[in-house]
Design an enzyme around this catalytic site. Structure first.
Site, mmCIF file in Angstrom:
data_model
loop_
_atom_site.group_PDB
_atom_site.id
_atom_site.type_symbol
_atom_site.label_atom_id
_atom_site.label_comp_id
_atom_site.label_asym_id
_atom_site.label_seq_id
_atom_site.Cartn_x
_atom_site.Cartn_y
_atom_site.Cartn_z
ATOM 1 N N CYS B 320 0.789 -1.237 0.000
ATOM 2 C CA CYS B 320 0.000 0.000 0.000
ATOM 3 C C CYS B 320 0.815 1.278 0.000
ATOM 4 C CB CYS B 320 -1.041 -0.020 1.122
ATOM 5 S SG CYS B 320 -0.357 0.095 2.788
ATOM 6 N N ASN B 442 -14.422 2.922 10.458
ATOM 7 C CA ASN B 442 -15.498 2.892 11.449
ATOM 8 C C ASN B 442 -16.056 1.524 11.810
ATOM 9 O OD1 ASN B 442 -16.188 5.618 12.311
ATOM 10 N ND2 ASN B 442 -16.552 5.999 10.140
ATOM 11 N N ASP B 444 -17.116 -1.878 13.400
ATOM 12 C CA ASP B 444 -17.080 -2.439 14.748
ATOM 13 C C ASP B 444 -16.397 -3.800 14.682
ATOM 14 O OD1 ASP B 444 -18.521 -0.293 15.664
ATOM 15 O OD2 ASP B 444 -20.444 -1.313 15.434
ATOM 16 N N GLU B 491 -15.382 9.104 19.592
ATOM 17 C CA GLU B 491 -16.073 7.839 19.849
ATOM 18 C C GLU B 491 -17.102 8.014 20.969
ATOM 19 O OE1 GLU B 491 -15.316 4.994 18.062
ATOM 20 O OE2 GLU B 491 -17.036 4.100 19.104
ATOM 21 N N TYR B 562 1.136 -7.131 7.542
ATOM 22 C CA TYR B 562 0.521 -5.854 7.958
ATOM 23 C C TYR B 562 -0.935 -5.802 7.551
ATOM 24 C CZ TYR B 562 0.345 -3.383 3.431
ATOM 25 O OH TYR B 562 0.049 -2.981 2.162
#
Lengths: 702, 702
Positions: B320, B442, B444, B491, B562
């Site tokens: 990346c 974002n 969960d 948060e 990674y």
């Protein structure tokens, strides 16, 4: 040292990126889902402890096709397996070796793709008691001796495709499963009858047409000379549903994404054309179809889809109505409400703005070298009915999807889904490709004069030329309805102006040049005629001023493809018309089909020789029979232009049944045809197809 | 009969579809734009009538590089031609054979791509008097004898790329043009200094960094052990700008679209990776780089871009940060403000919803077979600064674009531009790929227990694990800033909840399972250490209940890529901890780098043998040095889990300059490095690069 103890088995190419390859194959998945007996890893029960009723085993699993299919509107599918729609209960019968006892524990498992997993919805465990399981509710509807009738309700967002079915009995410290049995495989489709499904359509007659009708009519030609073309969608024909799933497999679409209606239709629009992804259909807008079959020769989608699924090789050739027809089959087969629509005068704007620029030389002749945009006489696309959860409220309903490869749609050969309501409001911020579709129905036609220095000066803007009508088959019968009011407010209305302003806010460029307010107008009229008959052209100049005007006029006549691109110019004619103040003046031309019976200048025939007709007709007329006439007039500083596209009508076939027609008996069909030409036709092919009756066949007449 | 009189010349394959092929080539366009003398078609002037001052001709055209470049901030480009930014005036000097007279008429023409046309902006005619011309205003700034200094202002939406320049004199019944002269070719870029340009950035220090800085720092590792990696963007280096235009040519992007910033950056995100389109970089997340160069061995973008432009073959290999580094060069070279950002704990969710599902067996060990999602320790992407005219007001500014191929982004290997503001508000309806990026920061974390029947039961949801920080280089110096507040509200705040609710409205699925409210918690701590040193792990259980609890715990230690994917599990250890009511209890582990100096159970070394270090280290450690520890604890019905990812720090190189350093003199550089291991290193490569000083070179030490 304990390194490398548990190194997972991984195909090398995915190492480090994914733990396993993403499953993308539905039809040819691995067959070894489970061991037949899977011991519990954590189990402390001694092996062989049987429940109170003695050891339980499965004798038979019956998917109850006759009971399920009518309730799921899937009886028409010519397929060996059960086909049901998601979000709605279906039944299956499991027969054990003895009646079920209270302490028996079993579950039904549905699997799709390789390495199915519960967290992604590709492995669904259904239980029938209090034990927790996956998201599909199950219940025992009936006990019948050793048998139970189970009711199972797939969620309304379940993955769509072909599931493998297993029944597992919990016993003896593990799970005892049925063997893989392809006859219990289950096809799960989108469900227009289910209010929770994103494709829910409330009206029953609409569902009957847009999901269940295997026949359709696709409109072609130009407004005023519309041609109805019957098309056999054949979504229930043998092999077609598998072919549609094959298309998703060939696209390498992840199994996990196949419950998402947005992704499915967007992928479909990419896969029905062969560009980028070796999809179903190869486009060809030339007149050379010798490497395949002419776009006009197809009568339906079935043969195309079956051949693609059998060979994996794109099929030659398609133009827009073939893409739309095949895409419609794909959509209806998967349970998605869909229809083919035809837009007349559809802009094909290479820069995706709201200007279709037509450029003329100073002498009034069309400057084809410098004109890049074209107006398609007609363009076919599909509409699908989807609640758009990905957009703000109010944009559900019909959505444009288009499988015809148009290069400017987000740089890729796919288009949509684009909300028709968003297009009507000019809210082009709503994905996908709204700006492109908006331009197709709303572009302004800008006439430019190109001076000798290469500078363009717009002299006229026509806002009502593009997007004249959007035809689709009516719900009853074979007539059409015009749904243009779904796409546009009335031209010039306050809402129309607000829509155009919004579209500009979202980046669509318009032309706001001040163009001179001319006192002259020109119009061109021609009545549609049959191929082979005389064409009468009437050019009418009106002078709204007080003084007499002498107009230097030019008539350019071309044979054009339905894409608006010129095939050949056959006529360039200068003439002069004098119009007194506040009067109109006409100038007429009659053009015959050739053979030189009138004076050379007055006769414009289609020319010489074409493969499918005879030696006398133009090679440029070919299979597309549109004539385009452009008249420009100039008087002092006034310039006026009018365009008329005329589709020659092709002769109709008359089909008559005769004799008695009874089920299981031969039926006689008489096909007749009147040759409109004064010469004999040679090398004629007749193609016929009747879904559920006869498959496609051709007959050759010398 | 007059058929086929004007049949246009057309390449066969476009026949009927386009009047001409769409131009997609900037660098290798046709050279025969014009005849040197082009007579007017309509001209009645007798040839050879000269203007009053005698026949005019062009002697020289000078693009005035030294005067233009500083004003356009393009002095750094190592290129022979003038580079300017659009929407801002530049100067050129035309020298004639005599001073201009009042009745002289000339124009300057700029052309890009083949078959340039005024209506699409690929042919621009500039005039300097009252005669109408194209959209770029021109004025004569100065008369200097036979010379004039012209001021020309390209529009702020002009096509970006390399234009050909001609001067044409209107005389003798036609246009007399200069010959093609490549030294007068003009590069036109996006302009962050121009308020009308969609890339306008008001702050000067931001423009200096995000457009003009050739150096950067890319952050890697994990939060707490962040690794700074210097990267040479080198956007002004010789050949780089041409390479960036070559990338657009290789993508076959229509010339007409190249003024559209949205299309350019979206195309860039598709082209920087090789998937779909044979773009610049081949990804490789395995440890086998033998067919190319290891992703960690690159020091900058220049060599990659030049090699790609020279060969047209994708370059091996990237991960990346390489994609992001090369993409950043592409963006800055074209004048687009851009930066590389690194998100720590980035979810890679294969279904694009808001759940990252981690699955555990009943005994507490990670169930790698059934876990499909992964959490990237870090993920790099780019931000570009764009006014988003295609979206409603309020979503301009930084936009995410990502060139790393992630298969679920709209089914294609590209991503963005996606408005950072829209992500912060959860307004995922705003194109492009907002839902995908939103999930990356974002999601969960949902911990599931998989029971023996294959059923998943979520037992814990962590909402604060994903998207911990977003680092980018600070404007001054080489330190970082955390821009996470651009992406997320704090948060648990009211705005955060509103954002999550909005995202769900737009179709992002979340987990709302009721998970048991446990009285136990667990945490894992480990301080970052240098590769080769001991790792200390501290596991802490807290009992918030009243009664003493005995916890059966499990520690799984893995070496991970990674990308969060497990390379090898090196440790599976069961232990028991007893925690009194309202107390905490710790359990420590020390793990050395190998060589067996502690007891077998306590020592977890990286293993045996790796190519780049020595024979003692694990083949699984490879070039990625992350350790992942997962602790699960179980007491009665309570289950708790904690995850700790630790990046081992690699030894630093120290670079010292010594001697005097003067322009045009040799400079001495001393590079030193301390081997952290107790054994000697063999086969070491040192790579170095200094833009404008030394090009990339490597040195090999045995």
């Amino acid at each position: 040292m304990s390194s490398a103890r548990n190194q997972p088995k991984q195909p090398k190419r995915f190492l480090g990126r994914y733990s396993e390859p993403l499953p993308t194959n539905n039809l040819n998945e691995e067959e070894d889902d489970f061991p037949e007996f899977e011991p519990f890893e954590d189990d402390a029960t001694p092996r062989g402890v049987a429940p109170s009723g003695g050891s339980l085993s499965v004798q038979n699993v019956d998917m109850l096709q006759q009971r399920n299919k009518p309730k799921h509107f899937t009886s028409e599918f010519d397929i060996e397996n059960l086909v049901v729609r998601r979000g709605q209960e279906f039944m299956m019968q499991v027969t054990f070796n003895r009646p079920l006892a209270d302490d028996d524990d079993f579950q039904v498992e549905f699997l799709i793709g390789s390495n199915p997993t519960a967290s992604k919805g590709s492995l669904v465990v259904v239980t029938f008691g209090t034990r927790a399981a996956g998201p599909w509710p199950g219940q025992i509807l009936e006990h019948q001796g050793e048998s139970v009738i189970l009711g199972i309700t797939p969620t309304a967002s379940a993955i769509v495709g072909k599931f493998r079915t297993y029944v597992a009995i919990v016993e003896g410290g593990g799970m005892q499963r049925t063997k893989r049995d392809t006859s219990t495989d289950l096809y799960l489709l989108f469900n227009a009858w289910c209010a929770e499904d994103a494709v829910f359509l409330a009206d029953n007659s609409e569902r009957s047409e847009y999901v269940l009708n295997e026949h359709g009519v696709i409109y072609r030609g130009s407004l005023g000379s519309v041609i109805n073309r019957d098309w056999v969608y054949g979504q229930f024909e043998k092999g077609v549903l598998d072919a549609c799933i094959y298309i998703l497999d060939a696209s390498r679409m992840p199994i996990y994404d196949r419950g998402d209606i947005i992704k499915i239709v967007r992928k479909g629009s990419a896969m029905i054309n062969s560009q980028d992804d070796s999809g179903v259909l190869v486009g060809n807008w030339s007149e050379d179809y010798s490497m395949g079959q002419s776009p006009t020769s197809w009568t339906g989608s079935v043969r195309i889809l079956l051949q693609y699924a059998n060979t994996g090789v794109p099929i030659s050739y398609a133009q827009c109505w073939v893409y739309a027809g095949v895409f419609n089959t794909f959509l209806r087969a998967l349970g998605i409400p869909s229809r083919v629509v035809t837009t007349f005068n559809s802009a094909h704007d290479n820069t995706g703005n709201l200007k279709t620029d037509l450029i003329f030389k100073e002498d009034g002749t069309p400057d084809e070298r410098n004109t890049r945009d074209s107006i398609w006489n007609y363009h076919c696309w599909n509409e699908v009915w989807i609640a758009r959860q990905d957009l703000p409220a109010g944009f559900g309903g019909w959505q444009v999807v288009d499988a015809t490869p148009q290069e400017t749609s987000d740089g890729l050969f796919r288009c949509g889904p684009s909300s028709v309501k968003a297009i009507k409001e000019g809210l082009l911020c709503h994905q996908y490709d709204a700006g492109f579709v908006f331009a197709e129905v709303n572009s302004d036609l800008v006439f430019h004069k190109r001076d000798r220095y290469g500078t363009l000066t717009p002299y006229r803007v026509e806002t009502d030329h593009i997007g004249l009508a959007v035809y689709t088959k009516a719900l009853s019968g074979s007539g059409h309805v015009d749904v243009i009011s779904n796409y546009k407010y009335p031209e010039g209305s306050a809402q129309d102006k607000a829509t155009m302003a919004r579209a500009e806010e979202y980046g669509c460029e318009r032309d706001h040049s001040e163009t001179p307010d001319s006192q002259l107008t020109v119009s061109v009229k021609a009545e549609p005629v049959l191929l082979g008959q005389d064409v009468s052209l009437q050019v009418n100049f009106t002078n709204r001023g007080q003084t007499v005007r002498t107009i230097k006029a030019h008539l350019a006549g071309s044979i054009v493809f339905y894409t608006g691109v010129t095939s050949s110019r056959f006529k360039d004619h200068n003439f002069t018309v004098t119009v007194p103040g506040e009067q109109s003046e006409s100038w007429d031309q009659v053009m015959g089909p050739g053979h030189g019976t009138r004076s050379c200048d007055q006769v414009m025939g289609p020319g010489h020789g074409t493969r499918s007709w005879d030696q006398e007709y133009s090679p440029h007329l070919g299979s597309q029979v549109s004539l385009s006439f452009i008249v420009t007039g100039k008087s002092d500083d006034d310039s006026v232009t009018a365009i008329k596209v005329l589709n020659l009508l092709t002769p109709k076939l008359t089909v008559k049944l005769h004799g008695d027609y009874q089920v299981q008996h031969m039926m006689y069909v008489n096909v007749s045809f009147t040759n409109p030409f004064s010469f004999a036709l040679e090398n004629v092919y007749l193609a016929m197809e009747g879904p559920g009756m006869i498959s496609y066949r051709t007959r050759y007449y010398r």
